[in-house]
Design an enzyme around this catalytic site. Structure first.
Site, short mmCIF file in Angstrom:
data_model
loop_
_atom_site.label_atom_id
_atom_site.label_comp_id
_atom_site.label_asym_id
_atom_site.label_seq_id
_atom_site.Cartn_x
_atom_site.Cartn_y
_atom_site.Cartn_z
N GLU A 44 18.49 17.03 -27.30
CA GLU A 44 17.06 17.11 -27.57
C GLU A 44 16.29 16.00 -26.84
OE1 GLU A 44 14.21 17.82 -31.51
OE2 GLU A 44 16.24 17.04 -31.74
N LYS A 113 9.58 23.68 -30.23
CA LYS A 113 10.26 23.58 -31.52
C LYS A 113 9.34 24.09 -32.62
CE LYS A 113 13.16 20.24 -34.06
NZ LYS A 113 13.66 18.85 -34.05
N CYS A 174 17.71 21.78 -33.06
CA CYS A 174 18.11 20.76 -34.03
C CYS A 174 17.79 21.14 -35.48
CB CYS A 174 17.47 19.42 -33.66
SG CYS A 174 18.23 18.00 -34.52
N PRO A 358 27.09 -16.32 -37.58
CA PRO A 358 27.50 -17.30 -38.59
C PRO A 358 28.65 -16.73 -39.41
CG PRO A 358 25.11 -16.97 -38.58
CD PRO A 358 25.71 -15.86 -37.79
N LEU A 359 29.82 -17.29 -39.28
CA LEU A 359 31.03 -16.76 -39.92
C LEU A 359 31.33 -17.59 -41.16
CD1 LEU A 359 33.23 -14.60 -39.57
CD2 LEU A 359 34.51 -16.24 -38.18
N SER A 360 31.07 -17.02 -42.33
CA SER A 360 31.10 -17.79 -43.57
C SER A 360 32.47 -17.86 -44.22
CB SER A 360 30.11 -17.18 -44.57
OG SER A 360 30.58 -15.91 -45.00
N ILE A 363 33.58 -11.70 -46.96
CA ILE A 363 33.96 -10.38 -46.45
C ILE A 363 32.87 -9.74 -45.59
CG2 ILE A 363 33.13 -8.93 -48.35
CD1 ILE A 363 36.01 -7.58 -48.15
N ASP A 364 31.58 -10.07 -45.84
CA ASP A 364 30.52 -9.44 -45.06
C ASP A 364 30.52 -9.93 -43.61
OD1 ASP A 364 29.60 -7.92 -47.18
OD2 ASP A 364 28.24 -9.48 -47.89
N SER A 365 30.53 -11.24 -43.40
CA SER A 365 30.57 -11.74 -42.03
C SER A 365 31.91 -11.41 -41.38
CB SER A 365 30.30 -13.25 -41.98
OG SER A 365 31.29 -13.97 -42.69
#
Length: 715
Positions: A44, A113, A174, A358-360, A363-365
């Site tokens: 598209e 469309k 679509c 920034p690696l803390s 688990i998130d970083s």
């Protein structure tokens, strides 16, 4: 018995990149013709890129689209093949989202469309008007730039089908597939045998199954060949279009492209027999409906898509006789692949020199770093296959000289060149998180920095004491909640300042030019709850996990531990999530779920009910009192629902500042176009909460589960 070679393509288009988009369109047509195809379908709005947004309202965008189409019409690639091209068109001063059907340097038909995508991330009605004159066509007068190429003054514009010597082709655009009364039904009853669908459908976790089932269903009862082409890649926004071009015959998938790929052009082809469609339709009830169907205007072209006979043994081998099983990725794989491809597109198109995170040690970083490592793995795999576009982009990003022969076949080597991580510790940080961050950086190969920022925190704290005469204290040292929160926020916001400082200067330290993009790592549940500091280190350039739940992130880390051979990830799974912004004592360790007053699993439930099921406080309570009634009393459910809405409402202003994040989840609270809601609420919802309390006191208590088991039950 005649046969038909058909093709659907996926292109990695970029909004407003007219040169690149033209090159990729022509390349897809070249590949299609090399494979013997006589019909090529693209995604598209492929000439402009789907995500131009308000640029669709600019006359320049329409002008440049015609200029690109003129170059396509002039190209020798388009001779001897029917092509379905996507672009915006102004007809009688109205902007339409159109498909332009061309053949041998002529425009056959422009099909606008008719049903627009206008919810969630889509705002098509802001830019385009749907064509409302169903089964009607008008004359569209072409611009002079096209007349100079084709010699045409006008072409049919509207809802019609294209009739070749041997078959009939209809366009479905679509969103029209997803509507209850899809155009393919009436077109099929009027004899259309081939349906093309050009799409700009974005990735969401667990979404592909619905799309494939709808495409299969489109021809299962009706019969026909369905060609689905979708954009693939990041074209300039939070969305990743996940390709998966398909060819379906009579409800069976016979060819499927990749869902996630670093390729700029991917062409999917199959050879099918039109007689299969005709025999499938030889059903009395279908024939009775077709005999009374309203007719479509037919645009005739003196061209056959099929040959009269099989030209070679290879044609017989290519003829698709059996369907195959559609390919689905597990959600964990989708997280490993989708955001990684999005990050690569963003990096190479922004022309920056890498990422900073920034690696803390949490688990998130960790998940964000692992996704970047997955990106490096995909780049290395593409380089090993000899993908010259990927190799060239990697060399440029890594700062290699023009005459370099370096090939990025080692993902850890690539990560060391373009991925920079930093542990920003304070007196409240633990030995464990620092150790986990260092070990993960070593495992994935990132250029890692370790620092303590206590002197900065102390300086800000002393400045406040000097100005006001009072020095704020943590709660564990006798401070108030206001003091405690302010001291936490100082650390979080200083990390953001340091992140941008290091992102700008680390390439210089390493003798390179340019800067880095800062990655955020706030998950969708924390954003929904507002459990983050406004303008802290989650305030970044982009966030690959911004719309992924904590639950799914844990599953992704567990998957990556084995799939990417990273045993270090087990330590992140075992650790208790903590912000580490308060002092650790013998009797107190800060924990995220305790701070929030709800679990991550509960947040996922609240988020889906609020956004996907469109529940306010009262309807959410009535649903959950049934779902959780066996282990929570009505009063307990009421307190949980009220607590969630109170925290959501009073932190809603934070969501207006969320870092642009990869869109992966239907309940994302991203305020920028996806989740449009006020940011000033009556946060105690007096009317709604009062109604909940009145009902909760009347309902019987059906809970029989011990309180210790409640957390397990809500997961």
């Amino acid at each position: 018995m005649g046969h038909l070679i058909t093709v659907a393509t996926s292109l990695n288009q970029w909004a407003l990149d007219f040169d690149g988009n033209l090159e990729r369109i022509l390349e897809s047509i070249r590949i299609a013709k090399e494979r013997g195809a006589t019909l090529r379908v693209g995604p598209e709005l492929e000439i402009t890129g789907y995500g131009c947004l308000d640029h669709f309202l600019e006359g320049d965008t329409i002008l440049h689209s015609w200029e690109v189409l003129a170059k396509i019409l002039e190209a020798e690639e388009v001779e001897g093949i029917l092509c379905d091209i996507g672009m915006p068109v102004i007809h009688k001063n109205v902007i339409y989202n159109c498909r332009v059907i061309i053949h041998d340097r002529k425009i056959l038909h422009i099909r606008p469309k008719m049903w627009m995508a206008n919810n969630g991330n889509y705002r098509e009605l802001r830019y385009f008007t749907p064509w409302q004159k169903h089964r009607q066509v008008e004359d569209h007068y072409l611009p002079r730039i096209i007349h100079a190429v084709t010699g045409q003054t006008k072409v049919p514009f509207g809802d019609a089908v294209v009739s070749t010597v041997d078959t009939c082709i209809g366009v479905e655009l679509c969103e029209e597939l997803f509507t209850p009364a899809s155009p393919h039904i009436l077109m099929g009853l009027d004899g259309v045998e081939i349906f093309t669908n050009s799409s700009g459908s974005h990735h969401e976790l667990r979404k592909l199954y619905r799309r494939i089932e709808l495409i299969k269903e489109a021809t299962l009862k009706l019969g026909g060949v369905y060609l689905y082409a979708n954009q693939q890649g990041c074209d300039g926004d939070r969305l990743y279009y996940d390709g998966c071009a398909m060819i379906v015959v009579n409800g069976k998938v016979i060819a499927q492209g990749s869902q996630f790929s670093l390729n700029d052009v991917e062409v999917v082809t199959a050879t099918v027999d039109l007689e299969d469609v005709r025999s499938h339709r030889a059903v009395s009830s279908r024939s009775m409906q077709a005999a009374s169907a309203e007719r479509y205007n037919r645009i005739e072209v003196d061209f056959a898509l099929s040959g009269d006979k099989f030209d070679s043994v290879k044609d017989l081998e290519d003829l698709v006789l059996h369907d195959w099983e559609p390919k689905y990725h597990k959600p964990e794989e989708e997280i490993a692949l989708g955001p990684a491809c999005w990050l690569w597109d963003y990096l190479r198109r922004s022309r920056t020199q890498g990422y900073f995170l920034p690696l803390s040690g949490g688990i998130d970083s960790c998940a964000t770093a692992t996704i970047v490592f997955s990106m490096c793995r995909l780049v290395a795999e593409a380089a090993q296959r000899g993908n010259q576009h990927v190799i060239a982009d990697a060399r440029r990003i890594a700062g290699e000289p023009e005459d370099s022969t370096w090939i990025p076949t080692d993902p850890r080597d690539l990560a060391n060149r373009i991925f920079h991580t930093c542990y920003m510790g304070t007196e409240n940080s633990s030995v464990d998180t620092r150790k986990r961050a260092k070990e993960l950086a070593e495992a994935i190969g990132s250029y890692h920095t370790d620092l303590n920022m206590d002197t900065l925190v102390t300086a800000v704290r002393n400045l406040f004491a000097f100005v006001t005469g009072v020095k704020p204290q943590y709660r564990v040292h006798g401070g108030t909640n206001a003091e405690n929160l302010a001291l936490q926020n100082i650390q979080a916001r200083l990390r953001m300042v340091l992140a941008y400082l290091f992102a700008q200067l680390l390439p210089w330290v390493r003798g390179r030019n340019g800067g880095l993009l800062v990655l955020g790592s706030a998950n969708v549940d924390e954003s929904l709850r507002g459990y983050f500091t406004k303008y802290d280190c989650s305030s970044a350039d982009i966030n690959p996990i911004g719309a992924i739940s904590k639950v799914d992130l844990k599953r992704f880390i567990a998957y990556s531990k084995d799939a990417f051979e990273l045993p270090v990830l087990q330590g992140f799974l075992d650790a208790v999530p903590t912000a580490e912004l308060e002092p650790i004592t013998e009797t107190y360790v800060q924990a995220d779920e305790a701070d929030m007053g709800m679990t991550y699993d509960e947040l996922s439930v609240f988020g889906r009910l609020r956004k996907v099921d469109k529940c306010g406080p009262y309807s959410m309570f009535t649903k959950l009192v049934h779902e959780w009634g066996s282990f929570l009393s009505p009063l307990q459910v009421a307190e949980k629902v009220k607590h969630f809405f109170f925290e959501y409402a009073r932190n809603r202003h934070k969501m207006t500042t969320l870092t642009p994040g990869y869109h992966a989840e239907q309940y994302s609270p991203d305020d920028n176009r996806f989740d449009l809601r006020p940011f000033l609420y009556p946060s105690r919802f007096p009317w709604q909460f009062r109604k909940i309390d009145q009902l909760a006191t009347k309902l019987p208590d059906r809970s029989t589960v011990h309180p210790a088991e409640v957390k397990e039950k809500t997961e």
